[in-house]
Motif scaffolding. Structure first.
Motif, mmCIF file in Angstrom:
data_model
loop_
_atom_site.group_PDB
_atom_site.id
_atom_site.type_symbol
_atom_site.label_atom_id
_atom_site.label_comp_id
_atom_site.label_asym_id
_atom_site.label_seq_id
_atom_site.Cartn_x
_atom_site.Cartn_y
_atom_site.Cartn_z
ATOM 1 N N THR A 230 0.953 -0.956 -0.023
ATOM 2 C CA THR A 230 -0.064 0.157 -0.062
ATOM 3 C C THR A 230 0.848 1.358 -0.002
ATOM 4 O O THR A 230 0.261 2.421 -0.356
ATOM 5 N N ASN A 231 2.145 1.120 0.387
ATOM 6 C CA ASN A 231 3.183 2.361 0.320
ATOM 7 C C ASN A 231 3.734 2.601 -1.163
ATOM 8 O O ASN A 231 4.668 3.239 -1.295
ATOM 9 N N VAL A 232 3.423 1.673 -2.035
ATOM 10 C CA VAL A 232 4.012 1.650 -3.246
ATOM 11 C C VAL A 232 2.989 1.838 -4.561
ATOM 12 O O VAL A 232 2.027 1.370 -4.634
ATOM 13 N N ARG A 233 3.360 2.935 -5.272
ATOM 14 C CA ARG A 233 2.487 3.301 -6.409
ATOM 15 C C ARG A 233 3.320 3.184 -7.658
ATOM 16 O O ARG A 233 4.473 3.901 -7.761
ATOM 17 N N LEU A 234 3.058 2.685 -8.541
ATOM 18 C CA LEU A 234 3.684 2.668 -10.118
ATOM 19 C C LEU A 234 2.719 3.086 -10.858
ATOM 20 O O LEU A 234 1.478 2.975 -11.094
ATOM 21 N N ILE A 235 3.601 4.039 -11.770
ATOM 22 C CA ILE A 235 2.802 4.663 -12.768
ATOM 23 C C ILE A 235 3.415 4.520 -14.107
ATOM 24 O O ILE A 235 4.621 4.575 -14.072
ATOM 25 N N ALA A 236 2.732 4.073 -15.329
ATOM 26 C CA ALA A 236 3.323 3.591 -16.472
ATOM 27 C C ALA A 236 2.255 3.857 -17.384
ATOM 28 O O ALA A 236 1.736 2.763 -18.146
ATOM 29 N N PRO A 237 1.781 4.944 -17.772
ATOM 30 C CA PRO A 237 0.751 5.133 -18.934
ATOM 31 C C PRO A 237 0.876 4.660 -20.262
ATOM 32 O O PRO A 237 0.125 4.270 -20.916
#
Length: 731
Positions: A230-237
């Motif tokens: 929950t402390n990790v966010r990945l963004i790859a549009p």
């Protein structure tokens, strides 16, 4: 998915956008340079450059940072020792974190990250870093260590399987083939290098990164750092290709995250092209022994497919070269094995179409050799061995149209004009040949979720962490939602590539559209049920088109049926149909080549692929996927080989100048034809995966065409001119 779906809502939709060859909705952004990739997300960052090992086996004796830290602009050197000392792993582990190690297993293995104010300083500092090694003898050549092979644990395909008595069948058969094919290591070589921008917001890590499967990568990153998911966010549009090399977290991401936490500033780490070749993954080299036994009528009585591949010590992945051999042809006596040799070379992993891409280079050429030995047409031989049910599991195929693909391809390609005598057709210095091969790729679906919102004005919003790696995910998911909810494609907004969105299976294994698309389908189905209830109609009687709901004789604007936006989450997971049916997509490849009788040069003149892959969601993007796959097959047949120095394990062609992916001039006229098909057991859309089907067998069709052209059978890929020259007929 526990039972076949008899009627798909995509068959009853009225919007008319499913299956159409629509342009990719992300296309204008990409051609205008407005699609923002991982390394372009944030300009206000520090820069990190990885430093890799320069030996193939041994230990790090010491790291001297003095010259690096004296480089103007350099801020810090992060190494495995330093990182471990300040960031012990949870659970009391005594080993260093995975981004750097003391023990060296291959050349290029990341050992340090140099962080500087700008890229130039980071690069200069990385070059200045002095690492002392204690070198050991390594294992760098498959055949030199073949006797030390081991059987890996079973994965999605069993490492070893057998039925009947293969040896007895070979001894008793009228005609047999016993041949060995070898394939080299290959590089995924995506256009976009692996890249990450890492920043911390308190205890939360945000990564702009290039990954194919965000939900699983999120877990990998959390595990690597010892923090909660929950402390990790990945963004790859947008992801600029991956072909398997971006299925998991790569070293630059972990290193950037650790350094960013330590320094309290965002850090950008982008692999150089050589590092992509050396420190991500490779397709394993293989040695494949194919044994076939048949009667004079061509009916197979035995199939043997033994594969020897390689990987690093401790890694369980093996190239499943025999995966399609399990079900492609009939034959009561069967043996399919996979063994591993432990080498000190770059990690072996998934590269587009793992298994079939190289396995069918061997199997489909061996079938061609059997056809020649029998005096049979290659298509006739394959037809004679068409199984009614899965020959090993004794369960039905969900759908199978291999014969239809071969028949259509033979007609369109002019197979009846093929001279079966090798070297029988000549045009001056050029020897002309035709070849064909079957295509097969197991169909897969993975657990996925999606959120769909139908706005009161009739617009539709689709949200899922599914990625688009150049395959058309944005467009296909928009088509599915638009068709089911009666919205033109321009009224559908798709948000992808963010782990804050519902988790999907991601892009890989040709399961992306099947999985994420089915989740979108399920969400839309739930919205349709609510609309039908508001209309006082059954869901089966509801038609949605251009923002209107139609049931019976009533036409009602959607805006008049709902008070506000309607939002539903849909989900899909594999079920009983996975066990009740063998699911695979099938096809047939045809190739015409010209081989120069003087130089041995091969030119592929034309290629045709005919495929049966369930419902085609978008004819244009599907055709593009098949063309790309066929080009992969051409590269495997003629040009691609990742070369390691057998003395030390160094990759000697670690860039796109020396690793020869097919260029425009190498690729001939290619055509793609789709056979009409629906697969009711695959998923509610009745589709099958197609991204990797185009590779399966494509290279074998070229190799078979080369043999037909000049009579030379080369069993060591790629089929370069030096291997053809000794066997060419006199000029």
């Amino acid at each position: 998915m526990d039972a076949p779906v008899e009627t798909s809502l995509l068959d009853t939709g009225a919007q008319g956008i499913i299956g159409k060859p629509l342009d990719r909705i992300d296309g204008p952004l990409k051609v205008a340079g407005k699609a923002i990739y991982a390394a372009e997300q944030d300009a206000n960052t520090l820069h990190g450059v990885l430093v890799g090992a320069r030996i193939g086996k041994g230990r790090v004796a010491a790291i001297n940072e003095a010259a690096t830290l004296a480089t103007p602009g350099v801020i810090r050197v992060f190494t495995d020792f330093e990182t471990f000392a300040r960031n012990p792993q949870q659970g009391g582990e005594e080993e260093a974190p995975t981004q750097g190690v003391r023990e060296i297993a291959y050349v290029g293995q990341p050992l340090a990250l140099v962080v500087a104010e700008n890229l130039e300083a980071a690069r200069e500092g990385a070059e200045a870093l002095v690492i002392a090694y204690e070198e050991e003898a390594g294992a760098f050549e498959r055949e030199a260590h073949a006797a030390e092979c081991e059987t890996p644990p079973d994965a999605s395909t069993p490492a070893h399987s057998s039925q009947g008595d293969l040896d007895r069948a070979m001894a008793d058969a009228a005609v047999t083939i016993d041949v060995t094919y070898t394939t080299p290591s290959q590089s995924n070589a995506p256009m976009e290098p692996h890249a990450t921008i890492a920043r911390w917001d308190g205890d939360n890590l945000i990564l702009h990164t290039a990954n194919q499967m965000l939900a699983s990568c999120r877990k990998q990153m959390a595990d690597a750092l010892g923090i909660e998911e929950t402390n990790v966010r990945l963004i790859a549009p947008y992801v600029g290709g991956g072909f398997g090399s971006k299925l998991g977290i790569a070293p630059e991401a972990v290193a950037a995250a650790l350094a960013a936490r330590e320094l309290g500033r965002p850090i950008k780490a982008v692999m150089s092209r050589p590092q992509v070749f050396e420190a991500t993954v490779r397709r394993s080299d293989t040695r494949q022994r194919i044994r076939l036994a048949a009667g004079h009528d061509g009916r197979l009585t035995a199939i043997g497919h033994e594969t020897l591949a390689s990987n690093l010590d401790g890694e369980d992945f093996f190239e499943p070269a025999g995966i399609a051999t399990h079900f492609l042809y009939a034959g009561e006596n069967r043996s399919i094995t996979h063994d591993l040799v432990r080498l000190n070379l770059t990690l072996s992993g998934s590269m587009r179409c793992p298994g079939e891409a190289v396995g069918m280079l061997a199997l489909e050429c061996a079938m061609d050799e059997l056809a020649e030995a029998l005096g049979m047409d290659p298509i006739a031989l394959r037809k004679a061995n068409e199984p009614e049910r899965d020959p090993e599991q004794d369960i039905p195929f969900s759908s199978r149209n291999l014969i239809a693909c071969m028949d259509r391809g033979a007609k369109e390609f002019g197979w009846d004009r093929r001279d079966p005598t090798p070297g029988g057709r000549r045009e001056g210095e050029w020897l002309i040949g035709l070849g064909m091969a079957a295509a097969a790729r197991s169909n897969l679906m993975q657990r996925s979720a999606a959120r769909v919102t139908l706005r009161r004005d009739g617009a539709v919003i689709v949200e899922t962490d599914m990625t688009d790696i150049g395959t058309g995910s944005y467009t296909i998911l928009a088509q599915i939602a638009g068709e089911m909810l009666g919205a033109p494609i321009g009224r559908v907004q798709v948000s992808l590539g963010d782990t804050d969105l519902p988790p999907a299976a991601g892009s890989g294994g040709s399961w992306g559209a099947n999985s994420a698309g089915s989740a979108v389908y399920a969400a839309c189905e739930a919205i349709r049920a609510k609309l039908a209830g508001a209309m006082g109609a059954s869901p089966g009687d509801l038609t949605l088109k251009d923002g209107e709901a139609i049931a019976g004789n009533r036409h009602v604007r959607i805006a008049d049926l709902i008070d506000g936006d309607l939002t539903e989450e849909g989900a899909i997971r594999p079920g009983k149909t996975d066990e009740a049916f063998t699911q695979a997509a099938f096809g047939a490849h045809f190739a015409e080549v010209a081989v120069n009788a003087v130089t041995g040069e091969t030119r592929v003149r034309r290629m045709l692929g005919v495929f049966a892959a369930g419902r085609i969601l978008n004819e244009k993007t599907a055709r593009s996927q098949c063309l790309g796959g066929m080009t992969f097959g051409l590269g495997a047949a003629l040009t691609e080989e990742l070369v390691h120095d057998i003395r030390n394990g160094k990759c000697v062609n670690h860039d796109l100048a020396e690793y020869h992916v097919p260029a425009n001039a190498d690729v001939p006229q290619q055509e793609v034809i789709f056979i009409e098909e629906r697969d009711h057991a695959a998923n509610p859309m009745l589709t099958k995966g197609i991204g990797e089907l185009g590779i399966s067998g494509a290279g074998a069709a070229i190799a078979n065409a080369i043999h037909n052209a000049c009579g030379v059978r080369v069993r060591d890929y790629p089929l370069t001119l030096d291997k053809l020259l000794p066997g060419l007929p006199p000029v």
